[in-house]
Motif scaffolding. Structure first.
Motif, mmCIF file in Angstrom:
data_model
loop_
_atom_site.group_PDB
_atom_site.id
_atom_site.type_symbol
_atom_site.label_atom_id
_atom_site.label_comp_id
_atom_site.label_asym_id
_atom_site.label_seq_id
_atom_site.Cartn_x
_atom_site.Cartn_y
_atom_site.Cartn_z
ATOM 1 N N LEU A 1 44.497 -116.705 17.952
ATOM 2 C CA LEU A 1 44.872 -115.386 17.452
ATOM 3 C C LEU A 1 44.896 -115.471 15.932
ATOM 4 O O LEU A 1 45.680 -116.228 15.352
ATOM 5 N N ILE A 2 44.013 -114.718 15.286
ATOM 6 C CA ILE A 2 43.905 -114.774 13.840
ATOM 7 C C ILE A 2 44.134 -113.384 13.258
ATOM 8 O O ILE A 2 44.095 -112.379 13.957
ATOM 9 N N GLY A 3 44.366 -113.350 11.946
ATOM 10 C CA GLY A 3 44.577 -112.093 11.258
ATOM 11 C C GLY A 3 45.323 -112.336 9.966
ATOM 12 O O GLY A 3 45.876 -113.412 9.737
ATOM 13 N N PRO A 4 45.360 -111.325 9.083
ATOM 14 C CA PRO A 4 46.016 -111.499 7.787
ATOM 15 C C PRO A 4 47.522 -111.644 7.936
ATOM 16 O O PRO A 4 48.103 -111.345 8.984
ATOM 17 N N ASN A 5 48.176 -112.108 6.875
ATOM 18 C CA ASN A 5 49.633 -112.164 6.866
ATOM 19 C C ASN A 5 50.193 -110.766 7.119
ATOM 20 O O ASN A 5 49.697 -109.768 6.574
ATOM 21 N N GLY A 6 51.222 -110.694 7.937
ATOM 22 C CA GLY A 6 51.825 -109.412 8.261
ATOM 23 C C GLY A 6 51.126 -108.649 9.362
ATOM 24 O O GLY A 6 51.491 -107.501 9.650
ATOM 25 N N ARG B 1 37.946 -118.743 22.860
ATOM 26 C CA ARG B 1 37.914 -117.313 22.549
ATOM 27 C C ARG B 1 38.867 -117.044 21.389
ATOM 28 O O ARG B 1 39.844 -117.773 21.191
ATOM 29 N N ILE B 2 38.577 -115.993 20.658
ATOM 30 C CA ILE B 2 39.363 -115.620 19.482
ATOM 31 C C ILE B 2 39.663 -114.132 19.551
ATOM 32 O O ILE B 2 38.776 -113.328 19.864
ATOM 33 N N SER B 3 40.913 -113.774 19.266
ATOM 34 C CA SER B 3 41.285 -112.383 19.100
ATOM 35 C C SER B 3 41.759 -112.176 17.673
ATOM 36 O O SER B 3 42.409 -113.055 17.085
ATOM 37 N N VAL B 4 41.438 -111.007 17.113
ATOM 38 C CA VAL B 4 41.770 -110.704 15.730
ATOM 39 C C VAL B 4 42.775 -109.568 15.704
ATOM 40 O O VAL B 4 42.528 -108.490 16.248
ATOM 41 N N ARG C 1 47.269 -104.351 15.707
ATOM 42 C CA ARG C 1 46.312 -103.992 16.755
ATOM 43 C C ARG C 1 45.238 -105.070 16.879
ATOM 44 O O ARG C 1 44.818 -105.662 15.888
ATOM 45 N N VAL C 2 44.781 -105.304 18.108
ATOM 46 C CA VAL C 2 43.661 -106.206 18.335
ATOM 47 C C VAL C 2 42.380 -105.433 18.048
ATOM 48 O O VAL C 2 42.062 -104.456 18.740
ATOM 49 N N ILE C 3 41.653 -105.861 16.996
ATOM 50 C CA ILE C 3 40.434 -105.148 16.628
ATOM 51 C C ILE C 3 39.185 -105.789 17.214
ATOM 52 O O ILE C 3 38.119 -105.161 17.242
ATOM 53 N N ALA C 4 39.296 -107.034 17.682
ATOM 54 C CA ALA C 4 38.150 -107.707 18.285
ATOM 55 C C ALA C 4 38.650 -108.887 19.094
ATOM 56 O O ALA C 4 39.663 -109.505 18.764
ATOM 57 N N SER C 5 37.921 -109.206 20.162
ATOM 58 C CA SER C 5 38.263 -110.352 20.989
ATOM 59 C C SER C 5 36.991 -110.841 21.658
ATOM 60 O O SER C 5 36.225 -110.045 22.216
ATOM 61 N N ASP D 1 30.975 -110.290 13.884
ATOM 62 C CA ASP D 1 31.564 -108.958 13.969
ATOM 63 C C ASP D 1 31.803 -108.389 12.565
ATOM 64 O O ASP D 1 32.617 -108.905 11.800
ATOM 65 N N GLY D 2 31.117 -107.324 12.248
ATOM 66 C CA GLY D 2 31.230 -106.734 10.926
ATOM 67 C C GLY D 2 32.614 -106.197 10.640
ATOM 68 O O GLY D 2 33.112 -106.301 9.509
ATOM 69 N N GLU D 3 33.283 -105.597 11.632
ATOM 70 C CA GLU D 3 34.627 -105.071 11.412
ATOM 71 C C GLU D 3 35.612 -106.183 11.102
ATOM 72 O O GLU D 3 36.488 -106.034 10.238
ATOM 73 N N VAL D 4 35.467 -107.320 11.772
ATOM 74 C CA VAL D 4 36.339 -108.460 11.504
ATOM 75 C C VAL D 4 36.145 -108.940 10.072
ATOM 76 O O VAL D 4 37.112 -109.196 9.342
ATOM 77 N N ARG D 5 34.907 -109.033 9.646
ATOM 78 C CA ARG D 5 34.634 -109.519 8.293
ATOM 79 C C ARG D 5 35.189 -108.565 7.248
ATOM 80 O O ARG D 5 35.765 -108.988 6.245
ATOM 81 N N ARG D 6 35.049 -107.267 7.492
ATOM 82 C CA ARG D 6 35.558 -106.291 6.526
ATOM 83 C C ARG D 6 37.080 -106.277 6.498
ATOM 84 O O ARG D 6 37.699 -106.152 5.437
ATOM 85 N N ALA D 7 37.700 -106.407 7.674
ATOM 86 C CA ALA D 7 39.147 -106.238 7.768
ATOM 87 C C ALA D 7 39.933 -107.498 7.423
ATOM 88 O O ALA D 7 41.106 -107.403 7.048
ATOM 89 N N TYR D 8 39.286 -108.672 7.552
ATOM 90 C CA TYR D 8 40.088 -109.890 7.428
ATOM 91 C C TYR D 8 39.540 -110.885 6.414
ATOM 92 O O TYR D 8 40.042 -110.994 5.309
ATOM 93 N N LEU D 9 38.491 -111.592 6.763
ATOM 94 C CA LEU D 9 38.112 -112.744 5.957
ATOM 95 C C LEU D 9 36.858 -112.571 5.124
ATOM 96 O O LEU D 9 36.434 -113.510 4.477
ATOM 97 N N GLY D 10 36.245 -111.412 5.157
ATOM 98 C CA GLY D 10 35.052 -111.242 4.355
ATOM 99 C C GLY D 10 33.980 -112.243 4.718
ATOM 100 O O GLY D 10 33.763 -112.559 5.872
ATOM 101 N N ASP D 11 33.350 -112.792 3.724
ATOM 102 C CA ASP D 11 32.240 -113.708 3.963
ATOM 103 C C ASP D 11 32.697 -115.073 4.449
ATOM 104 O O ASP D 11 31.883 -115.915 4.802
ATOM 105 N N GLU D 12 34.028 -115.311 4.525
ATOM 106 C CA GLU D 12 34.530 -116.615 4.984
ATOM 107 C C GLU D 12 34.153 -116.865 6.436
ATOM 108 O O GLU D 12 34.074 -118.010 6.875
ATOM 109 N N LEU D 13 33.941 -115.794 7.200
ATOM 110 C CA LEU D 13 33.543 -115.953 8.591
ATOM 111 C C LEU D 13 32.055 -116.123 8.765
ATOM 112 O O LEU D 13 31.583 -116.308 9.879
#
Length: 251
Positions: free
Chosen positions: A36-41, A216-219, A224-228, A237-249
């Motif tokens: 389970l990944i995602g930004p702080n908070g 498996r990974i959920s974001v 809210r879970v935006i991807a799994s 997943d473009g939404e994951v990259r925009r919402a969380y880690l950018g090009d790090e993924l």
């Protein structure tokens, strides 16, 4: 298709005006390692706390082995097979590594350390504690006080205390937090070693560790879970990259 070991259904938790988990739905298959990944908070630790029983959801269901456990207290969830490690290590600092593990084994077994119990019972308790110390790589550190261990060793011992409960579901909350490269590699190796037969839900910010370990990974973003999905799908997943880690993924 077999029922998941753990199923979260429309889980909601509010803190005043803050919606920490927002209709979260998530399934974990028996035996998988799910990150389970995602930004702080984002609500990741709050979600683990609800599964473990530290926090009660405002609404929704937590099904463990097809049984809704929302009404169960934390200790009854441990007895049912759910164990959790924490971001902030919680050990009995003045006690030895062996005594920390023995207390965790004792708590699970329901025995009590007592002069009135047969010696064989306490011998079995400490034998199991020593076996756990070997499993987690602290077999040569059993006599040391827990508060004299390095930060990485304390994190390892924290995982050992969770394993002492013989969980079917292990909740790991940022086990790599604050670890250097060598300690991180040691923790990854420990998780790979102990996960056989255990379902793991891993919250972690170290993406190298996540993509090495997870099936498996959920974001989670804004509660809210935006991807799994599989790691490759999350990377793409473009939404994951925009919402969380950018090009790090990016691969």
């Amino acid at each position: 298709m077999a029922e998941p070991l753990l199923s979260l259904r429309a889980l909601v938790k509010r803190f005043g005006g803050l919606l920490a988990t927002d209709e979260v739905g998530l399934d974990l298959a028996a035996g998988e390692l799910h990150a389970l990944i995602g930004p702080n908070g984002a609500g990741k630790t709050t979600l683990l706390a609800q599964i473990a029983g530290n926090l009660a959801p405002d609404s929704g269901a937590i099904l463990f082995e097809e049984r809704d456990i929302v009404a169960l207290g934390q200790h009854r969830r441990v007895a049912a097979g759910i164990a959790r490690s924490h971001q902030i290590t919680s050990l009995f600092g003045p006690l030895s590594v062996l005594d920390n593990l023995a207390l965790a084994v004792q708590a699970r077994s329901g025995s009590s350390l007592s002069f009135w119990r047969p010696l064989g019972a306490e011998t079995r308790l400490f034998d199991e504690a020593r076996a756990l110390a070997e499993l987690i790589g602290l077999g040569e550190r059993t006599a040391l006080r827990a508060d004299t261990l390095s930060h990485g060793e304390q994190r390892v011992l924290e995982v050992g205390l969770a394993l002492a409960t013989r969980p079917r579901l292990l909740l790991l909350d940022e086990p790599m937090a604050g670890l250097g490269p060598d300690e991180t590699a040691r923790m990854i190796a420990l998780i790979e070693r102990v996960r056989a037969g255990i379902t793991v839900l891993l919250v972690e910010h170290d993406m190298d560790a996540v993509f090495r370990l997870a099936e498996r990974i959920s974001v989670l973003v804004g509660g809210r879970v935006i991807a799994s999905g599989a790691p490759a799908a999350i990377r793409a997943d473009g939404e994951v990259r925009r919402a969380y880690l950018g090009d790090e993924l990016a691969a």
